[in-house]
Scaffold this motif. Structure first.
Motif, short mmCIF file in Angstrom:
data_model
loop_
_atom_site.label_atom_id
_atom_site.label_comp_id
_atom_site.label_asym_id
_atom_site.label_seq_id
_atom_site.Cartn_x
_atom_site.Cartn_y
_atom_site.Cartn_z
N TYR A 77 2.45 1.83 -3.50
CA TYR A 77 1.50 2.40 -4.47
C TYR A 77 1.19 3.86 -4.14
N SER A 78 1.08 4.16 -2.85
CA SER A 78 0.78 5.55 -2.47
C SER A 78 1.93 6.49 -2.84
N ALA A 89 0.83 -1.21 0.00
CA ALA A 89 0.00 0.00 0.00
C ALA A 89 0.87 1.26 0.00
#
Length: 256
Positions: A40-41, A37
């Motif tokens: 991707y952020s 996560a």
């Protein structure tokens, strides 16, 4: 201290140990999910694309020429981390490897990095889920699990050889069965050699594809590199590798 208070204290200690055990069990998977996560952020997935390679190929080539061996080791580390955190970029990274280091060195680096990363996520998934599938399901799925465990090397080798399923799925799925770690590592390493070398070879010839795409006024895509013939070749390799297992199953059924 009364007997009732002593029993209560023991129960609390047991509950604390159980909670700590559960935290330790799921911590590796939680780290992987959090890392994916976070990646991707931060937009790191954008660096794992053919578009980035096309735009940065001169800079990357110069960096590799100036720092060859650190670049190879760094690539192995990046590949291992990308695999461990389940970034869906195995084929792209292997093409990167061939483009940057040539088909042999690049393919070898990709295979080593992929094996390290796949082993890390396998250990994490096995720690979290253990024999979940075997304990929770029955029927044909349970028989499949039993067959996988009895001949884990052949099953896993064939599934690694032919990219029928996404790479990250095959990193996690064997953890649901009772596959020995040593078997998993060896089958993974050997099974991805043909694909790793093939994709690295494609990457080595990427410059001509980039030029052709530029002349046509379009972006390079994975379809420009991976042909139907290559996919068919992988399928044929998997079929040949599966023959001993199929014969063994047929003979076993006849004996039964």
């Amino acid at each position: 201290m009364s007997q009732e208070a002593a029993v209560t204290g023991m129960d609390e200690q047991t509950d604390q140990r159980t909670r700590k055990s559960q935290i330790a069990r799921f911590a590796p998977i939680a780290i992987i999910v959090a890392g994916l996560a976070f990646g991707y952020s931060m937009g790191w997935h954008e660096f794992l694309s053919l578009d980035y390679l096309v735009q940065s190929r001169d800079m990357l080539k110069e960096m590799v020429a100036a720092h060859y061996f650190p670049a190879v080791l760094g690539f192995i580390a990046v590949y291992a981390l990308a695999t461990a955190f389940s970034f869906p970029a195995a084929s792209i990274l292997t093409i990167f490897a061939g483009f940057l280091f040539g088909w042999f060195v690049g393919g070898s680096a990709a295979i080593v990095g992929a094996t390290i990363g796949a082993t890390a996520i396998f250990i994490a998934a096995r720690s979290a889920f253990g024999n979940f599938l075997k304990e929770k399901v029955g029927g044909k799925v349970a028989k499949l699990a039993k067959g996988f465990e009895e001949d884990a090397f052949s099953y896993l080798f064939v599934l690694r050889l032919a990219p029928i399923f996404p790479f990250f799925i095959m990193n996690i799925a064997p953890a649901l069965f009772n596959v020995p770690l040593r078997t998993y590592i060896i089958a993974t390493f050997l099974g991805i050699i043909p694909g790793g070398m093939a994709y690295a070879y494609l990457g080595q010839g990427l410059d001509s594809v980039i030029v052709a795409a530029a002349e046509a006024g379009r972006e390079v895509t994975i379809k420009d590199i991976v042909t139907t013939e290559i996919v068919a070749a992988f399928a044929a390799l998997a079929l040949v590798a599966a023959i001993p297992t199929i014969v063994k199953k047929i003979r076993g059924n006849k004996l039964a």
